[in-house]
Design a protein around this motif. Sequence first.
Motif, mmCIF file in Angstrom:
data_model
loop_
_atom_site.group_PDB
_atom_site.id
_atom_site.type_symbol
_atom_site.label_atom_id
_atom_site.label_comp_id
_atom_site.label_asym_id
_atom_site.label_seq_id
_atom_site.Cartn_x
_atom_site.Cartn_y
_atom_site.Cartn_z
ATOM 1 N N PHE A 15 0.805 -1.175 0.050
ATOM 2 C CA PHE A 15 0.021 -0.049 0.016
ATOM 3 C C PHE A 15 0.724 1.141 -0.007
ATOM 4 C CE2 PHE A 15 -3.145 -3.071 2.147
ATOM 5 C CZ PHE A 15 -3.825 -3.032 0.971
ATOM 6 N N GLY A 16 0.349 2.173 -0.745
ATOM 7 C CA GLY A 16 1.136 3.425 -1.025
ATOM 8 C C GLY A 16 1.857 3.505 -2.511
ATOM 9 N N ALA A 17 1.905 2.379 -3.137
ATOM 10 C CA ALA A 17 2.515 2.308 -4.424
ATOM 11 C C ALA A 17 1.668 2.070 -5.434
ATOM 12 C CB ALA A 17 3.659 1.285 -4.448
ATOM 13 N N ARG A 26 -6.783 -0.330 -4.166
ATOM 14 C CA ARG A 26 -6.379 -1.618 -3.441
ATOM 15 C C ARG A 26 -6.705 -1.755 -1.905
ATOM 16 N NH1 ARG A 26 -1.585 -2.676 -3.758
ATOM 17 N NH2 ARG A 26 -0.580 -0.667 -4.155
ATOM 18 N N GLU A 27 -6.313 -0.585 -1.443
ATOM 19 C CA GLU A 27 -6.765 -0.664 0.224
ATOM 20 C C GLU A 27 -8.067 -1.008 0.242
ATOM 21 O OE1 GLU A 27 -5.117 2.910 2.243
ATOM 22 O OE2 GLU A 27 -3.388 3.131 0.518
ATOM 23 N N GLN A 28 -9.162 -0.441 -0.435
ATOM 24 C CA GLN A 28 -10.469 -0.606 -0.228
ATOM 25 C C GLN A 28 -10.735 -2.100 -0.435
ATOM 26 O OE1 GLN A 28 -12.691 1.735 1.341
ATOM 27 N NE2 GLN A 28 -13.670 -0.434 1.498
ATOM 28 N N LYS A 29 -10.006 -2.485 -1.317
ATOM 29 C CA LYS A 29 -10.511 -4.083 -1.788
ATOM 30 C C LYS A 29 -10.040 -4.803 -0.566
ATOM 31 C CE LYS A 29 -9.932 -7.301 -5.686
ATOM 32 N NZ LYS A 29 -9.593 -7.327 -6.886
ATOM 33 N N PHE A 30 -8.866 -4.779 -0.107
ATOM 34 C CA PHE A 30 -8.200 -5.476 1.204
ATOM 35 C C PHE A 30 -9.323 -5.358 2.281
ATOM 36 C CE2 PHE A 30 -5.124 -5.939 4.599
ATOM 37 C CZ PHE A 30 -4.893 -7.169 4.320
ATOM 38 N N VAL A 61 5.098 8.312 12.204
ATOM 39 C CA VAL A 61 4.913 7.374 11.151
ATOM 40 C C VAL A 61 4.303 7.772 9.981
ATOM 41 C CG1 VAL A 61 4.548 5.515 13.144
ATOM 42 C CG2 VAL A 61 2.617 6.701 11.947
ATOM 43 N N PRO A 62 4.558 6.973 8.768
ATOM 44 C CA PRO A 62 4.075 7.639 7.625
ATOM 45 C C PRO A 62 2.722 7.903 7.462
ATOM 46 C CG PRO A 62 5.386 5.593 7.109
ATOM 47 C CD PRO A 62 5.227 5.810 8.474
ATOM 48 N N LYS A 63 2.099 8.869 6.904
ATOM 49 C CA LYS A 63 0.809 9.351 6.746
ATOM 50 C C LYS A 63 -0.038 8.314 5.902
ATOM 51 C CE LYS A 63 -1.993 13.476 4.906
ATOM 52 N NZ LYS A 63 -1.771 14.700 4.321
ATOM 53 N N GLY A 64 -1.239 8.076 6.299
ATOM 54 C CA GLY A 64 -2.149 7.212 5.466
ATOM 55 C C GLY A 64 -2.322 6.035 6.035
ATOM 56 N N PHE A 65 -3.223 5.255 5.202
ATOM 57 C CA PHE A 65 -3.520 3.707 5.516
ATOM 58 C C PHE A 65 -4.536 3.504 6.507
ATOM 59 C CE2 PHE A 65 1.106 4.205 4.877
ATOM 60 C CZ PHE A 65 1.049 3.823 3.204
ATOM 61 N N ILE A 66 -5.180 4.656 6.824
ATOM 62 C CA ILE A 66 -6.090 4.749 7.966
ATOM 63 C C ILE A 66 -7.207 3.664 7.969
ATOM 64 C CG2 ILE A 66 -7.749 6.407 7.025
ATOM 65 C CD1 ILE A 66 -6.343 6.288 10.893
ATOM 66 N N GLY A 70 -7.393 1.015 10.636
ATOM 67 C CA GLY A 70 -8.576 0.934 11.515
ATOM 68 C C GLY A 70 -9.356 -0.339 11.482
ATOM 69 N N LYS A 71 -9.211 -1.156 10.364
ATOM 70 C CA LYS A 71 -10.015 -2.299 10.173
ATOM 71 C C LYS A 71 -9.152 -3.439 10.966
ATOM 72 C CE LYS A 71 -13.331 -3.275 8.179
ATOM 73 N NZ LYS A 71 -14.680 -3.227 8.809
ATOM 74 N N LEU A 72 -7.998 -3.378 10.877
ATOM 75 C CA LEU A 72 -6.910 -4.399 11.639
ATOM 76 C C LEU A 72 -7.312 -4.187 13.114
ATOM 77 C CD1 LEU A 72 -3.894 -4.268 9.634
ATOM 78 C CD2 LEU A 72 -5.304 -5.973 9.764
#
Length: 248
Positions: A15-17, A26-30, A61-66, A70-72
């Motif tokens: 994620f991020g690339a 792809r994040e939403q699919k995961f 920490v790197p920005k993003g992936f919230i 959050g789901k994890l």
Amino acid sequence: MTANKKIYFASDQHFGAPTIEQSKVREQKFVNWLDTIKADAEAIFLLGDLFDFWFEYKKVVPKGFIRVLGKLAELKDSGIQIYFFVGNHDLWMEDYFETELNIPTYYKPKEFTFNNKLFLIGHGDGLGPGDKGYKRMKKVFTNPFSKWLYRWLHPDIGVALAQYLSVKNKLISGEEDVKFLGEDNEWLVHYCNKKLTEKAYNYFIFGHRHLPMNIQLTENSKYINTGDWISHFTYAIFDGQEMVLKSY
């Protein structure tokens, strides 16, 4: 294992690339996949390279992936066990997952036993013969002095530089390695066969290669590679008796 429960394995989401915008799809699919498995998941193993780049400064920490994080957190809080193995793209992971999400983090392959089946689980980078360029690079990147030096870069510079190199540098990205070499030439197969001389593992579960593989090593042992969430969107499931590979 609890009756009717399953153990899930996935790796190499990166994620991020290649860009934040493309990654979010792809994040939403995961996240959707995590929602579909939460009803029967007893445990989830994330086998590395969840992020295309991750570096933990002392306070940043790197920005993003919230949505992913959050789901994890939601799944972990619901009682599902989650385990994270550091990959070559997130090898600078330290205690963020453990302190914020209560998810244990591992830096080397680790043994687990489920229903009397012995597993060896890890990301897979730097194992077996060959891959010497990467092995040399990893020693430099994981050196405490190297990490100390990198922390002196402002996060806006450090993260941007690492993200650029992660995508552009073929040695780091592994772009040239994403092709099946044949069972006799797959270095993780060589690694698994060597480990079988030491102990009777039933399953070797790795990522890193970006190729879904299900290879019979001996009558009672298999090597499973979970593929990736860039091209294949594949994952592995253990139902208490057998391992299978599926795509989402």
